[in-house]
Design a protein around this motif. Structure first.
Motif, PDB file in Angstrom:
ATOM      1  N   GLU A  49      57.376  54.304 -49.038  1.00  0.00           N
ATOM      2  CA  GLU A  49      58.196  55.051 -49.895  1.00  0.00           C
ATOM      3  C   GLU A  49      57.652  55.050 -51.370  1.00  0.00           C
ATOM      4  OE1 GLU A  49      62.135  54.692 -49.275  1.00  0.00           O
ATOM      5  OE2 GLU A  49      62.006  56.141 -47.727  1.00  0.00           O
ATOM      6  N   ALA A  50      57.454  53.562 -51.653  1.00  0.00           N
ATOM      7  CA  ALA A  50      57.177  53.259 -53.001  1.00  0.00           C
ATOM      8  C   ALA A  50      55.606  53.490 -53.233  1.00  0.00           C
ATOM      9  CB  ALA A  50      57.316  51.667 -53.180  1.00  0.00           C
ATOM     10  N   PRO A  51      55.341  53.664 -54.410  1.00  0.00           N
ATOM     11  CA  PRO A  51      53.623  53.940 -54.662  1.00  0.00           C
ATOM     12  C   PRO A  51      52.884  52.591 -54.446  1.00  0.00           C
ATOM     13  CG  PRO A  51      55.204  54.596 -56.750  1.00  0.00           C
ATOM     14  CD  PRO A  51      56.042  53.950 -55.571  1.00  0.00           C
ATOM     15  N   PRO A  52      51.851  52.736 -53.511  1.00  0.00           N
ATOM     16  CA  PRO A  52      51.186  51.930 -53.174  1.00  0.00           C
ATOM     17  C   PRO A  52      50.371  50.962 -54.386  1.00  0.00           C
ATOM     18  CG  PRO A  52      49.993  53.878 -52.873  1.00  0.00           C
ATOM     19  CD  PRO A  52      51.336  54.295 -53.276  1.00  0.00           C
ATOM     20  N   HIS A  53      50.102  49.964 -54.219  1.00  0.00           N
ATOM     21  CA  HIS A  53      49.733  48.939 -55.287  1.00  0.00           C
ATOM     22  C   HIS A  53      48.491  48.226 -54.486  1.00  0.00           C
ATOM     23  CE1 HIS A  53      52.264  50.002 -58.308  1.00  0.00           C
ATOM     24  NE2 HIS A  53      53.262  50.108 -57.743  1.00  0.00           N
ATOM     25  N   THR A  81      42.656  45.109 -46.240  1.00  0.00           N
ATOM     26  CA  THR A  81      41.340  45.114 -46.120  1.00  0.00           C
ATOM     27  C   THR A  81      40.968  45.083 -44.399  1.00  0.00           C
ATOM     28  OG1 THR A  81      40.900  42.642 -45.830  1.00  0.00           O
ATOM     29  CG2 THR A  81      40.764  44.040 -48.203  1.00  0.00           C
ATOM     30  N   ASN A  82      42.073  44.875 -43.531  1.00  0.00           N
ATOM     31  CA  ASN A  82      41.647  44.649 -42.055  1.00  0.00           C
ATOM     32  C   ASN A  82      41.959  46.308 -41.329  1.00  0.00           C
ATOM     33  OD1 ASN A  82      41.111  42.240 -41.676  1.00  0.00           O
ATOM     34  ND2 ASN A  82      43.406  41.685 -41.401  1.00  0.00           N
ATOM     35  N   CYS A  83      43.082  46.851 -41.749  1.00  0.00           N
ATOM     36  CA  CYS A  83      43.505  48.273 -41.201  1.00  0.00           C
ATOM     37  C   CYS A  83      43.147  49.411 -42.294  1.00  0.00           C
ATOM     38  CB  CYS A  83      44.790  48.307 -40.677  1.00  0.00           C
ATOM     39  SG  CYS A  83      45.997  47.997 -41.707  1.00  0.00           S
ATOM     40  N   GLY A  84      43.360  49.174 -43.653  1.00  0.00           N
ATOM     41  CA  GLY A  84      43.381  50.197 -44.489  1.00  0.00           C
ATOM     42  C   GLY A  84      44.624  50.832 -45.101  1.00  0.00           C
ATOM     43  N   VAL A  85      45.822  50.439 -44.565  1.00  0.00           N
ATOM     44  CA  VAL A  85      46.900  50.890 -44.674  1.00  0.00           C
ATOM     45  C   VAL A  85      47.273  50.532 -46.310  1.00  0.00           C
ATOM     46  CG1 VAL A  85      48.309  48.842 -44.079  1.00  0.00           C
ATOM     47  CG2 VAL A  85      49.329  51.339 -44.227  1.00  0.00           C
ATOM     48  N   LYS A  86      47.842  51.332 -47.068  1.00  0.00           N
ATOM     49  CA  LYS A  86      48.527  51.168 -48.460  1.00  0.00           C
ATOM     50  C   LYS A  86      49.967  51.052 -48.480  1.00  0.00           C
ATOM     51  CE  LYS A  86      44.093  53.699 -49.900  1.00  0.00           C
ATOM     52  NZ  LYS A  86      43.666  54.698 -50.195  1.00  0.00           N
ATOM     53  N   ASN A 139      53.351  42.821 -47.482  1.00  0.00           N
ATOM     54  CA  ASN A 139      53.629  43.533 -46.277  1.00  0.00           C
ATOM     55  C   ASN A 139      52.229  43.795 -45.510  1.00  0.00           C
ATOM     56  OD1 ASN A 139      56.116  45.054 -48.122  1.00  0.00           O
ATOM     57  ND2 ASN A 139      56.134  43.920 -46.344  1.00  0.00           N
ATOM     58  N   VAL A 140      51.097  43.322 -45.748  1.00  0.00           N
ATOM     59  CA  VAL A 140      49.772  43.926 -45.340  1.00  0.00           C
ATOM     60  C   VAL A 140      49.042  42.165 -45.001  1.00  0.00           C
ATOM     61  CG1 VAL A 140      49.477  45.933 -46.054  1.00  0.00           C
ATOM     62  CG2 VAL A 140      48.537  44.059 -47.352  1.00  0.00           C
ATOM     63  N   CYS A 141      48.022  42.454 -44.006  1.00  0.00           N
ATOM     64  CA  CYS A 141      47.537  41.136 -43.437  1.00  0.00           C
ATOM     65  C   CYS A 141      46.337  40.547 -44.407  1.00  0.00           C
ATOM     66  CB  CYS A 141      46.438  41.491 -42.268  1.00  0.00           C
ATOM     67  SG  CYS A 141      47.356  41.801 -40.901  1.00  0.00           S
ATOM     68  N   SER A 142      45.747  41.146 -45.297  1.00  0.00           N
ATOM     69  CA  SER A 142      44.689  40.931 -46.131  1.00  0.00           C
ATOM     70  C   SER A 142      44.627  41.881 -47.288  1.00  0.00           C
ATOM     71  CB  SER A 142      43.211  40.918 -45.252  1.00  0.00           C
ATOM     72  OG  SER A 142      42.342  40.566 -46.458  1.00  0.00           O
ATOM     73  N   PRO A 143      45.487  41.598 -48.358  1.00  0.00           N
ATOM     74  CA  PRO A 143      45.779  42.517 -49.208  1.00  0.00           C
ATOM     75  C   PRO A 143      44.517  42.781 -50.376  1.00  0.00           C
ATOM     76  CG  PRO A 143      46.952  40.689 -49.661  1.00  0.00           C
ATOM     77  CD  PRO A 143      46.598  40.438 -48.325  1.00  0.00           C
ATOM     78  N   LYS A 144      44.316  43.687 -50.939  1.00  0.00           N
ATOM     79  CA  LYS A 144      43.365  44.005 -52.081  1.00  0.00           C
ATOM     80  C   LYS A 144      44.053  44.869 -52.983  1.00  0.00           C
ATOM     81  CE  LYS A 144      38.975  45.688 -52.976  1.00  0.00           C
ATOM     82  NZ  LYS A 144      37.720  46.517 -52.355  1.00  0.00           N
ATOM     83  N   ASP A 145      44.144  44.759 -54.203  1.00  0.00           N
ATOM     84  CA  ASP A 145      44.681  45.570 -55.109  1.00  0.00           C
ATOM     85  C   ASP A 145      43.726  46.987 -55.189  1.00  0.00           C
ATOM     86  OD1 ASP A 145      46.381  43.739 -56.237  1.00  0.00           O
ATOM     87  OD2 ASP A 145      45.045  42.890 -57.612  1.00  0.00           O
ATOM     88  N   LEU A 146      44.645  48.097 -55.482  1.00  0.00           N
ATOM     89  CA  LEU A 146      44.097  49.161 -55.592  1.00  0.00           C
ATOM     90  C   LEU A 146      43.604  49.493 -57.055  1.00  0.00           C
ATOM     91  CD1 LEU A 146      46.567  51.267 -53.398  1.00  0.00           C
ATOM     92  CD2 LEU A 146      44.420  50.789 -52.763  1.00  0.00           C
TER      93      LEU A 146
END
Length: 59
Positions: free
Chosen positions: A33-37, A41-46, A52-59
């Motif tokens: 629901e919140a804007p993605p930040h 890098t594993n699955c591409g979910v934003k 909340n993700v495995c391998s985060p990368k800033d957008l």
């Protein structure tokens, strides 16, 4: 533990990719629901929070 590049394997069961694989319930929907930040890098979910993700990368 999953066979991926998760930076926090002890918490992998709480990451969006694992939660989505199990079921898309209301609690999981709230993560989108919140804007993605960050993106995983594993699955591409934003999502908004890097924890909340495995391998985060800033957008």
């Amino acid at each position: 533990m999953s066979d991926n590049n998760c930076v926090d394997p002890d918490q992998h069961h709480l990451h969006v990719c694992e939660l989505k694989a199990k079921e898309m319930n209301e609690e999981v929907r709230k993560l989108f629901e919140a804007p993605p930040h960050v993106a995983c890098t594993n699955c591409g979910v934003k999502v908004a929070k890097p924890e909340n993700v495995c391998s985060p990368k800033d957008l």
